[in-house]
Design a protein around this motif. Structure first.
Motif, PDB file in Angstrom:
ATOM      1  N   GLY A  17      -8.013  -9.777 -28.527  1.00 25.25           N
ATOM      2  CA  GLY A  17      -7.130  -8.633 -28.741  1.00 25.25           C
ATOM      3  C   GLY A  17      -7.907  -7.358 -28.999  1.00 25.25           C
ATOM      4  N   GLU A  18      -8.925  -7.451 -29.846  1.00 19.48           N
ATOM      5  CA  GLU A  18      -9.759  -6.289 -30.164  1.00 19.48           C
ATOM      6  C   GLU A  18     -10.419  -5.740 -28.904  1.00 19.48           C
ATOM      7  N   ALA A  19     -10.956  -6.640 -28.080  1.00 18.60           N
ATOM      8  CA  ALA A  19     -11.641  -6.211 -26.855  1.00 18.60           C
ATOM      9  C   ALA A  19     -10.674  -5.530 -25.887  1.00 18.60           C
ATOM     10  N   LEU A  20      -9.453  -6.071 -25.762  1.00 20.24           N
ATOM     11  CA  LEU A  20      -8.471  -5.486 -24.847  1.00 20.24           C
ATOM     12  C   LEU A  20      -8.000  -4.111 -25.328  1.00 20.24           C
ATOM     13  N   VAL A  21      -7.757  -4.008 -26.632  1.00 17.32           N
ATOM     14  CA  VAL A  21      -7.247  -2.744 -27.171  1.00 17.32           C
ATOM     15  C   VAL A  21      -8.294  -1.644 -27.074  1.00 17.32           C
ATOM     16  N   LYS A  22      -9.552  -1.979 -27.274  1.00 18.48           N
ATOM     17  CA  LYS A  22     -10.614  -0.967 -27.284  1.00 18.48           C
ATOM     18  C   LYS A  22     -11.108  -0.578 -25.891  1.00 18.48           C
ATOM     19  N   ASP A  23     -10.840  -1.399 -24.883  1.00 18.66           N
ATOM     20  CA  ASP A  23     -11.375  -1.148 -23.543  1.00 18.66           C
ATOM     21  C   ASP A  23     -10.573  -0.056 -22.840  1.00 18.66           C
ATOM     22  N   ASP A  24     -11.237   1.034 -22.460  1.00 21.41           N
ATOM     23  CA  ASP A  24     -10.558   2.162 -21.825  1.00 21.41           C
ATOM     24  C   ASP A  24     -10.010   1.820 -20.441  1.00 21.41           C
ATOM     25  N   ARG A  25     -10.534   0.758 -19.831  1.00 22.19           N
ATOM     26  CA  ARG A  25     -10.020   0.365 -18.519  1.00 22.19           C
ATOM     27  C   ARG A  25      -8.636  -0.275 -18.618  1.00 22.19           C
ATOM     28  N   VAL A  26      -8.292  -0.786 -19.799  1.00 22.20           N
ATOM     29  CA  VAL A  26      -6.962  -1.369 -20.025  1.00 22.20           C
ATOM     30  C   VAL A  26      -6.009  -0.225 -20.369  1.00 22.20           C
ATOM     31  N   LYS A  27      -4.998  -0.028 -19.535  1.00 20.29           N
ATOM     32  CA  LYS A  27      -4.122   1.140 -19.669  1.00 20.29           C
ATOM     33  C   LYS A  27      -2.880   0.877 -20.515  1.00 20.29           C
ATOM     34  N   LYS A  28      -2.574  -0.383 -20.748  1.00 27.07           N
ATOM     35  CA  LYS A  28      -1.386  -0.716 -21.542  1.00 27.07           C
ATOM     36  C   LYS A  28      -1.570  -2.075 -22.203  1.00 27.07           C
ATOM     37  N   ILE A  29      -1.056  -2.186 -23.433  1.00 31.34           N
ATOM     38  CA  ILE A  29      -0.997  -3.475 -24.116  1.00 31.34           C
ATOM     39  C   ILE A  29       0.471  -3.848 -24.275  1.00 31.34           C
ATOM     40  N   GLY A  83       2.665  -3.573  -9.101  1.00 33.71           N
ATOM     41  CA  GLY A  83       1.352  -3.301  -8.524  1.00 33.71           C
ATOM     42  C   GLY A  83       0.233  -3.160  -9.536  1.00 33.71           C
ATOM     43  N   ASN A  84       0.437  -3.674 -10.746  1.00 30.49           N
ATOM     44  CA  ASN A  84      -0.624  -3.678 -11.754  1.00 30.49           C
ATOM     45  C   ASN A  84      -1.424  -4.974 -11.691  1.00 30.49           C
ATOM     46  N   THR A  85      -2.493  -5.024 -12.459  1.00 31.25           N
ATOM     47  CA  THR A  85      -3.241  -6.267 -12.661  1.00 31.25           C
ATOM     48  C   THR A  85      -3.165  -6.625 -14.143  1.00 31.25           C
ATOM     49  N   VAL A  86      -3.491  -7.882 -14.462  1.00 36.45           N
ATOM     50  CA  VAL A  86      -3.239  -8.395 -15.814  1.00 36.45           C
ATOM     51  C   VAL A  86      -4.431  -9.170 -16.347  1.00 36.45           C
ATOM     52  N   VAL A  87      -4.727  -8.932 -17.627  1.00 33.72           N
ATOM     53  CA  VAL A  87      -5.567  -9.845 -18.401  1.00 33.72           C
ATOM     54  C   VAL A  87      -4.654 -10.429 -19.465  1.00 33.72           C
ATOM     55  N   LEU A  88      -4.438 -11.728 -19.392  1.00 28.92           N
ATOM     56  CA  LEU A  88      -3.483 -12.420 -20.252  1.00 28.92           C
ATOM     57  C   LEU A  88      -4.197 -13.217 -21.326  1.00 28.92           C
ATOM     58  N   LYS A  89      -3.788 -12.991 -22.582  1.00 26.52           N
ATOM     59  CA  LYS A  89      -4.277 -13.780 -23.708  1.00 26.52           C
ATOM     60  C   LYS A  89      -3.084 -14.559 -24.280  1.00 26.52           C
ATOM     61  N   PRO A  90      -2.975 -15.863 -23.958  1.00 25.55           N
ATOM     62  CA  PRO A  90      -1.862 -16.652 -24.498  1.00 25.55           C
ATOM     63  C   PRO A  90      -2.113 -17.073 -25.944  1.00 25.55           C
ATOM     64  N   ALA A  91      -1.060 -17.519 -26.609  1.00 29.36           N
ATOM     65  CA  ALA A  91      -1.178 -17.998 -27.985  1.00 29.36           C
ATOM     66  C   ALA A  91      -2.141 -19.177 -28.066  1.00 29.36           C
ATOM     67  N   GLY A  92      -2.849 -19.266 -29.188  1.00 27.65           N
ATOM     68  CA  GLY A  92      -3.844 -20.322 -29.360  1.00 27.65           C
ATOM     69  C   GLY A  92      -3.277 -21.718 -29.252  1.00 27.65           C
ATOM     70  N   GLU A  95     -17.723 -10.858 -24.209  1.00 21.76           N
ATOM     71  CA  GLU A  95     -18.322 -10.705 -22.875  1.00 21.76           C
ATOM     72  C   GLU A  95     -17.420 -11.312 -21.801  1.00 21.76           C
ATOM     73  N   ASP A  96     -16.784 -12.441 -22.113  1.00 27.39           N
ATOM     74  CA  ASP A  96     -15.844 -13.056 -21.168  1.00 27.39           C
ATOM     75  C   ASP A  96     -14.662 -12.119 -20.911  1.00 27.39           C
ATOM     76  N   VAL A  97     -14.162 -11.499 -21.986  1.00 24.51           N
ATOM     77  CA  VAL A  97     -13.047 -10.555 -21.841  1.00 24.51           C
ATOM     78  C   VAL A  97     -13.478  -9.368 -20.974  1.00 24.51           C
ATOM     79  N   ASP A  98     -14.690  -8.901 -21.182  1.00 21.35           N
ATOM     80  CA  ASP A  98     -15.215  -7.788 -20.384  1.00 21.35           C
ATOM     81  C   ASP A  98     -15.230  -8.149 -18.905  1.00 21.35           C
ATOM     82  N   ARG A  99     -15.637  -9.392 -18.600  1.00 16.74           N
ATOM     83  CA  ARG A  99     -15.658  -9.839 -17.198  1.00 16.74           C
ATOM     84  C   ARG A  99     -14.245  -9.907 -16.633  1.00 16.74           C
ATOM     85  N   ALA A 100     -13.293 -10.351 -17.458  1.00 19.61           N
ATOM     86  CA  ALA A 100     -11.906 -10.444 -17.000  1.00 19.61           C
ATOM     87  C   ALA A 100     -11.324  -9.056 -16.747  1.00 19.61           C
ATOM     88  N   VAL A 101     -11.599  -8.127 -17.655  1.00 23.18           N
ATOM     89  CA  VAL A 101     -11.115  -6.751 -17.482  1.00 23.18           C
ATOM     90  C   VAL A 101     -11.758  -6.123 -16.252  1.00 23.18           C
TER      91      VAL A 101
END
Length: 482
Positions: free
Chosen positions: A219-231, A176-185, A46-52
């Motif tokens: 990672g799963e949430a970002l890859v599956k979200d259609d609003r994310v255009k590139k990984i 001119g893109n926007t970013v959702v960043l997931k850094p290493a644990g 849900e947090d990832v969804d809010r970030a996206v």
């Protein structure tokens, strides 16, 4: 509440330009001292969804932001980092156990990367197409433009927690893109620090979001979200292949494993290259994608090379990453120490000789030199990501090239030779993404195209080249016959 709990730094999520509480926090420990450094937010789906969502809503603002304004923000980031360079290096040394002098070099490269991104923001352009080159194309004017994709999902590793983030965030913002960043644990603090820097630099809210926690969840949430255009992912081949398999038509850049090698031809003055080879093999404990893991040395120089490498390696100082004199510190985790020692033991059982190192003190693995290693052993054919180099004897450069190419990986390779014909032959026959002539494979500057072949990944980084992969090419044709 205990004294430890009372003094622990708590790190929240960064979403839509604000620090956001999470339901759960996870302790972060120093790889060197094993002391708790921080309590870091663990993002839910849900947090990832809010970030996206924040990134998606900010995408139009970023796409319409003039190039000079995007460049200005990136220039501000570089200026702020220059002022806070010591603080930034201290964060890297603390969370990654990167020796402070190496961490400072990373901060300098990070600053350079954002400067390159600022310059490239002003150089995004297409080309004119001579339509009348084809019958039926008369009296038509055509040109191409580059447009941002939208939301970029960036997943980064622990080994360069500021500069490899810059290689994803810098070109994304520049174009001119926007970013959702997931850094290493293990290294979230660098990314959270950069979020603070970008906010101060004037980046619009939502253009950069940082979500920390489980790679599988985020990672799963970002890859599956259609609003994310590139990984854009840097990490292990297993995870990268999984991302590509799930990504569908989503753009993907993968910088994966490596097993970088150098070839040393006869006639080389070894005194000129030993320090370079030691640095390539053992800088940041060998935890570098293009760390020098294999050396194939002509039989005329083999004994001398091994001897000089051992002498130079024995002079390296091991210890606290915050000590400016430290060359080698702790590996990122105790599990990595155990794995590396097991691989060394397997090599010994397979007939290899330990010429230096081969032991560990707590999480510090002594820089290790192995000779006579069979190609099928793990230290030779897999990515070791530890301070270990395998040195083998060859009769010719051709034999060495065959050995280098006998790998699942192909990121970069190096060759030292005095013969221009040999050098040119090697550049043709080495099956890698980059060939460094008269240098180690560990060479990289931040504006060159960087990426590999085979299981080393797909796509290229280096700001200009990353921008090409983060933008869509659009064709415009004016028909003057109308």
């Amino acid at each position: 509440m205990s004294q430890v709990e009372a003094t622990t730094v708590k790190k929240q999520l960064f979403i839509n330009g604000e620090w956001v509480e999470a339901n759960k926090y996870t302790p972060l420990y120093s790889p060197y001292s094993n002391e708790e450094i921080a309590q870091v937010a663990s993002a839910t789906a849900e947090d990832v969804d809010r970030a996206v969502d924040a990134a998606y809503k900010a995408a139009e603002t970023m796409a319409e932001l003039p190039a000079h304004e995007r460049a200005g923000i990136l220039e501000n980031v570089a200026k702020i980092l220059e002022k806070r360079a010591d603080e930034a290096a201290g964060i890297i040394a603390n969370e990654a156990a990167k020796p402070i002098k190496t961490a400072r070099a990373e901060v300098d490269r990070t600053i350079a990367t954002y400067k390159f991104a600022a310059e490239e923001a002003k150089r995004m352009h297409g080309e004119t197409i001579p339509m009348d080159a084809a019958p039926g194309g008369e009296n038509r004017i055509a040109y191409t433009v580059r447009e941002p994709l939208g939301v970029i999902g960036a997943i980064t590793p622990f080994n360069f927690p500021m500069n490899l983030v810059a290689h994803k965030v810098g070109p994304a913002i520049a174009s001119g893109n926007t970013v959702v960043l997931k850094p290493a644990g293990q290294t979230p603090l660098s990314s959270l620090f950069l979020a603070e820097v970008f906010k101060e630099a004037g980046l619009p809210a939502g253009a950069l979001n940082v979500v920390t926690g489980s790679g599988a969840v985020i990672g799963e949430a970002l890859v599956k979200d259609d609003r994310v255009k590139k990984i854009s992912f840097t990490g292990s081949p297993a995870v990268g292949i999984g991302i590509r398999n799930k990504a569908g038509l989503k753009r993907v850049t993968l910088e994966l494993g490596s097993n970088a090698a150098v070839i040393i031809d006869s006639g080389i003055d070894l005194d000129k290259i030993i320090a370079r080879c030691v640095s390539g093999a053992f800088a940041f404990q060998g935890q570098v994608c293009i760390s020098l893991q294999r050396a194939y040395v002509h039989e005329d120089l083999y004994e001398e090379f091994v001897e000089k490498m051992v002498e130079a390696t024995d002079r390296l100082k091991l210890g606290d990453p915050q000590d400016p004199s430290t060359d080698v510190s702790a590996l990122i985790s105790s599990k990595d120490v155990e794995r590396a020692l097991a691989w060394i033991e397997e090599a010994k059982q397979g007939g290899a000789t330990v010429a230096a190192g081969g032991k560990a003190e707590r999480n510090i693995l002594h820089p290790t030199i192995l000779t006579g290693v069979e190609a099928a052993l793990k230290v030779s054919c897999q990515e070791v990501f530890a301070p270990i180099i395998v040195i083998n004897k060859v009769k010719s450069v051709e034999e060495a090239i065959s050995q280098v190419n006998d790998s699942r990986y192909g990121l970069q390779a190096g060759i030292y030779t005095e013969n221009i014909h040999t050098a040119l032959m090697a550049t043709r026959k080495l099956h890698v993404g980059g060939v460094m002539v008269n240098d180690i494979p560990t060479f990289r500057v931040d504006h060159m195209p960087y990426g590999g072949v085979k299981e080393s990944g797909v796509g290229r980084e280096g700001v200009k080249y990353a921008i090409e992969e983060m933008t869509e090419l659009k064709l415009v044709v004016f028909n003057q016959n109308y």
